[in-house]
Design a protein around this motif. Structure first.
Motif, PDB file in Angstrom:
ATOM      1  N   LYS A 116       1.043  -1.300  -0.086  1.00 49.36           N
ATOM      2  CA  LYS A 116       0.020   0.212   0.054  1.00 49.36           C
ATOM      3  C   LYS A 116       0.775   1.159   0.035  1.00 49.36           C
ATOM      4  O   LYS A 116       2.092   1.266   0.441  1.00 49.36           O
ATOM      5  N   GLN A 117       0.372   2.461  -0.583  1.00 52.65           N
ATOM      6  CA  GLN A 117       1.120   3.694  -0.463  1.00 52.65           C
ATOM      7  C   GLN A 117       1.369   3.969   0.842  1.00 52.65           C
ATOM      8  O   GLN A 117       0.329   4.033   1.580  1.00 52.65           O
ATOM      9  N   LYS A 118       2.601   4.386   1.173  1.00 51.71           N
ATOM     10  CA  LYS A 118       2.923   4.777   2.712  1.00 51.71           C
ATOM     11  C   LYS A 118       2.957   6.129   2.908  1.00 51.71           C
ATOM     12  O   LYS A 118       3.151   6.525   3.951  1.00 51.71           O
ATOM     13  N   ILE A 248      -3.625   6.041   4.638  1.00 55.11           N
ATOM     14  CA  ILE A 248      -2.103   5.744   5.120  1.00 55.11           C
ATOM     15  C   ILE A 248      -2.226   5.772   6.860  1.00 55.11           C
ATOM     16  O   ILE A 248      -3.445   5.994   7.219  1.00 55.11           O
ATOM     17  N   SER A 249      -1.502   5.189   7.525  1.00 50.52           N
ATOM     18  CA  SER A 249      -1.100   4.945   8.977  1.00 50.52           C
ATOM     19  C   SER A 249      -0.427   6.289   9.521  1.00 50.52           C
ATOM     20  O   SER A 249       0.037   6.930   8.669  1.00 50.52           O
ATOM     21  N   ILE A 250      -0.770   6.277  10.866  1.00 48.10           N
ATOM     22  CA  ILE A 250       0.097   7.101  11.483  1.00 48.10           C
ATOM     23  C   ILE A 250       1.486   7.082  11.262  1.00 48.10           C
ATOM     24  O   ILE A 250       2.064   8.296  10.967  1.00 48.10           O
ATOM     25  N   ARG A 254       5.134   9.907   9.127  1.00 46.51           N
ATOM     26  CA  ARG A 254       6.229  10.090   9.364  1.00 46.51           C
ATOM     27  C   ARG A 254       7.184  10.038   8.070  1.00 46.51           C
ATOM     28  O   ARG A 254       7.912  10.608   7.685  1.00 46.51           O
ATOM     29  N   HIS A 255       6.863   8.935   7.318  1.00 43.76           N
ATOM     30  CA  HIS A 255       7.201   8.691   5.713  1.00 43.76           C
ATOM     31  C   HIS A 255       6.953   9.711   5.133  1.00 43.76           C
ATOM     32  O   HIS A 255       7.496  10.435   4.262  1.00 43.76           O
ATOM     33  N   THR A 256       5.550  10.492   5.180  1.00 45.05           N
ATOM     34  CA  THR A 256       5.075  11.791   4.341  1.00 45.05           C
ATOM     35  C   THR A 256       6.141  12.642   4.561  1.00 45.05           C
ATOM     36  O   THR A 256       6.467  13.361   3.714  1.00 45.05           O
ATOM     37  N   HIS A 257       6.277  12.906   5.850  1.00 44.11           N
ATOM     38  CA  HIS A 257       7.280  14.106   6.259  1.00 44.11           C
ATOM     39  C   HIS A 257       8.706  13.919   5.655  1.00 44.11           C
ATOM     40  O   HIS A 257       9.145  15.106   5.051  1.00 44.11           O
ATOM     41  N   ALA A 258       9.026  12.749   5.556  1.00 48.45           N
ATOM     42  CA  ALA A 258      10.474  12.592   4.940  1.00 48.45           C
ATOM     43  C   ALA A 258      10.560  12.743   3.638  1.00 48.45           C
ATOM     44  O   ALA A 258      11.458  13.367   3.068  1.00 48.45           O
ATOM     45  N   SER A 259       9.334  12.276   3.045  1.00 49.95           N
ATOM     46  CA  SER A 259       9.262  12.300   1.313  1.00 49.95           C
ATOM     47  C   SER A 259       9.385  13.717   1.027  1.00 49.95           C
ATOM     48  O   SER A 259       9.845  13.994   0.068  1.00 49.95           O
ATOM     49  N   LEU A 260       8.345  14.315   1.793  1.00 51.44           N
ATOM     50  CA  LEU A 260       8.351  15.847   1.227  1.00 51.44           C
ATOM     51  C   LEU A 260       9.525  16.538   1.367  1.00 51.44           C
ATOM     52  O   LEU A 260      10.040  17.514   0.549  1.00 51.44           O
ATOM     53  N   LEU A 261      10.287  16.445   2.412  1.00 51.63           N
ATOM     54  CA  LEU A 261      11.717  16.950   2.576  1.00 51.63           C
ATOM     55  C   LEU A 261      12.363  16.653   1.551  1.00 51.63           C
ATOM     56  O   LEU A 261      13.339  17.558   1.148  1.00 51.63           O
ATOM     57  N   ALA A 278      19.108   6.233  13.742  1.00 48.99           N
ATOM     58  CA  ALA A 278      20.579   5.886  14.322  1.00 48.99           C
ATOM     59  C   ALA A 278      21.693   6.076  13.518  1.00 48.99           C
ATOM     60  O   ALA A 278      22.681   6.392  13.876  1.00 48.99           O
ATOM     61  N   SER A 279      21.335   6.030  11.967  1.00 48.49           N
ATOM     62  CA  SER A 279      22.473   6.537  11.066  1.00 48.49           C
ATOM     63  C   SER A 279      21.925   6.876   9.865  1.00 48.49           C
ATOM     64  O   SER A 279      20.722   6.678   9.433  1.00 48.49           O
ATOM     65  N   ILE A 280      22.649   7.730   9.007  1.00 48.85           N
ATOM     66  CA  ILE A 280      22.184   8.070   7.590  1.00 48.85           C
ATOM     67  C   ILE A 280      21.924   6.877   6.653  1.00 48.85           C
ATOM     68  O   ILE A 280      20.856   6.967   6.084  1.00 48.85           O
ATOM     69  N   ALA A 281      22.675   5.959   7.317  1.00 46.61           N
ATOM     70  CA  ALA A 281      22.268   4.593   6.233  1.00 46.61           C
ATOM     71  C   ALA A 281      20.978   4.099   6.595  1.00 46.61           C
ATOM     72  O   ALA A 281      20.253   3.688   5.655  1.00 46.61           O
ATOM     73  N   THR A 282      20.360   4.150   7.654  1.00 46.95           N
ATOM     74  CA  THR A 282      19.086   3.824   7.914  1.00 46.95           C
ATOM     75  C   THR A 282      18.021   4.646   7.059  1.00 46.95           C
ATOM     76  O   THR A 282      17.126   4.122   6.497  1.00 46.95           O
ATOM     77  N   THR A 283      18.378   5.802   7.008  1.00 53.53           N
ATOM     78  CA  THR A 283      17.526   6.941   6.292  1.00 53.53           C
ATOM     79  C   THR A 283      17.771   6.509   4.796  1.00 53.53           C
ATOM     80  O   THR A 283      16.527   6.438   3.819  1.00 53.53           O
ATOM     81  N   GLN A 284      18.808   6.097   4.272  1.00 56.49           N
ATOM     82  CA  GLN A 284      19.035   5.754   2.776  1.00 56.49           C
ATOM     83  C   GLN A 284      18.234   4.698   2.561  1.00 56.49           C
ATOM     84  O   GLN A 284      17.856   4.372   1.347  1.00 56.49           O
ATOM     85  N   LYS A 285      18.466   3.531   3.502  1.00 58.05           N
ATOM     86  CA  LYS A 285      17.703   2.315   3.311  1.00 58.05           C
ATOM     87  C   LYS A 285      16.336   2.487   3.186  1.00 58.05           C
ATOM     88  O   LYS A 285      15.539   1.811   2.411  1.00 58.05           O
ATOM     89  N   VAL A 286      15.524   3.142   4.088  1.00 55.03           N
ATOM     90  CA  VAL A 286      14.214   3.309   4.389  1.00 55.03           C
ATOM     91  C   VAL A 286      13.460   4.163   2.836  1.00 55.03           C
ATOM     92  O   VAL A 286      12.603   3.838   2.422  1.00 55.03           O
ATOM     93  N   TYR A 287      14.254   5.211   2.617  1.00 60.42           N
ATOM     94  CA  TYR A 287      13.924   6.031   1.262  1.00 60.42           C
ATOM     95  C   TYR A 287      14.778   5.828   0.058  1.00 60.42           C
ATOM     96  O   TYR A 287      14.683   6.735  -0.726  1.00 60.42           O
ATOM     97  N   LEU A 288      15.248   4.543  -0.099  1.00 57.69           N
ATOM     98  CA  LEU A 288      16.033   4.362  -1.321  1.00 57.69           C
ATOM     99  C   LEU A 288      15.403   4.764  -2.592  1.00 57.69           C
ATOM    100  O   LEU A 288      15.748   5.275  -3.574  1.00 57.69           O
TER     101      LEU A 288
END
Length: 310
Positions: A116-118, A248-250, A254-261, A278-288
């Motif tokens: 589903k769209q997150k 979307i869920s609550i 959070r994903h919406t906030h990051a994607s807009l930025l 915890a690290s930039i790598a986490t951000t890169q993985k989630v929003y690859l």
């Protein structure tokens, strides 16, 4: 003091894993993480109940992963591997397994389900915020507004008190969470990086300054009795259905906030710090996927610029 069981190579892998969880993980990791270890232990019993420590080699370990992959998607198999690997390496250090069997493993898995769209786009977020009921005191719509504007985790938003707002500087400090999954009460943040102070926009700051004036400084703003995340999720879903936008869920806020930025050009390190990863790598993985899309756009822009230099 807990009595330490002595294992030999003739003992079962599942017995060693159970003992390893009790010895190294119980009491040292968060409850949700411990539950993942315990669930993986159940799966290991199901697919490798008769395998002894002395039987573990690369092919045996690969067969374990393959058996697990018959029931799970690839990413879940990777997560399972990471938890089992920790136990395996300790057994290698104790000379119960001859050598590391986890090297160069191959990850398989079931075909991923249609996701589903997150997250929402800027236009959809605008419509959502316009539809919120912010005129009748603190309610779940206020929490929806806050997470959309800050990208906080649900437990972090629940843990906020009036003292965490600095309206002179228009900042918000995250230094605790609310234990909504158990009996309530404040608890530490997910990790050290999650403790942070982030800027909030002036309009949001002024709105909250007016609404939380009468709440004691050390009391949670959004908690008034037992909390279940399904309640605000249902509230958000009603807004989405009413507006004809993706439900979307609550956490999707959070994903919406990051994607807009990301889409507006904010750097990954800045977003990582704001989200408390915890690290930039986490951000890169989630929003690859989003980062890849933006890189393609950047490449097009680079080529247009270089072509203009002729």
């Amino acid at each position: 003091m807990q009595k330490v069981k002595t294992f030999t190579k003739d003992d079962l892998l599942i017995d060693y894993f159970d003992n390893w969880i009790d010895l190294y993980k119980r009491g040292s990791v968060r409850k949700v993480t411990l539950e993942k270890y315990l669930n993986n232990a159940k799966w290991l019993k199901r697919i490798a109940s008769d395998i002894k420590l002395q039987d573990i080699n690369r092919s045996t370990y690969q067969r374990i992963l393959n058996a697990y992959a018959e029931y799970h998607e690839k990413q879940t198999v990777v997560d399972f591997h990471h938890q089992i690997k920790g136990m395996i390496l300790d057994a290698v250090d104790e000379d119960l397994i001859e050598r590391d069997p986890t090297r160069k493993v191959v990850f398989k898995g079931k075909q991923p389900r249609q996701k589903k769209q997150k997250y929402l786009d800027q236009y959809q977020v605008h419509n959502l915020l316009e539809d919120l009921d912010l005129d009748h005191g603190i309610n779940w719509d206020w929490l929806i507004l806050l997470i959309a504007k800050t990208g906080l985790r649900f437990s972090e938003a629940l843990g906020l008190t009036p003292a965490d707002f600095d309206f002179m500087k228009s900042t918000l400090t995250v230094n605790k969470t609310w234990n909504y999954k158990e009996d309530g009460g404040f608890q530490p943040t997910k990790n050290k990086s999650s403790m942070r102070t982030i800027p909030i926009d002036y309009q949001t700051a002024m709105r909250f300054q007016a609404i939380i004036n009468d709440i004691p400084k050390d009391k949670p703003i959004f908690v008034n009795g037992p909390v279940c995340n399904s309640t605000p999720n249902h509230r958000l879903a009603r807004h989405c259905k009413k507006l004809g936008i993706p439900v979307i869920s609550i956490h999707g806020l959070r994903h919406t906030h990051a994607s807009l930025l990301l889409s507006t050009g904010v750097s990954v390190p800045s977003i990582s710090k704001r989200l408390g990863h915890a690290s930039i790598a986490t951000t890169q993985k989630v929003y690859l996927h989003l980062i890849s899309e933006l890189e393609n756009q950047d490449n097009d822009q680079i080529m247009r610029y270089l072509s203009s230099l002729n």
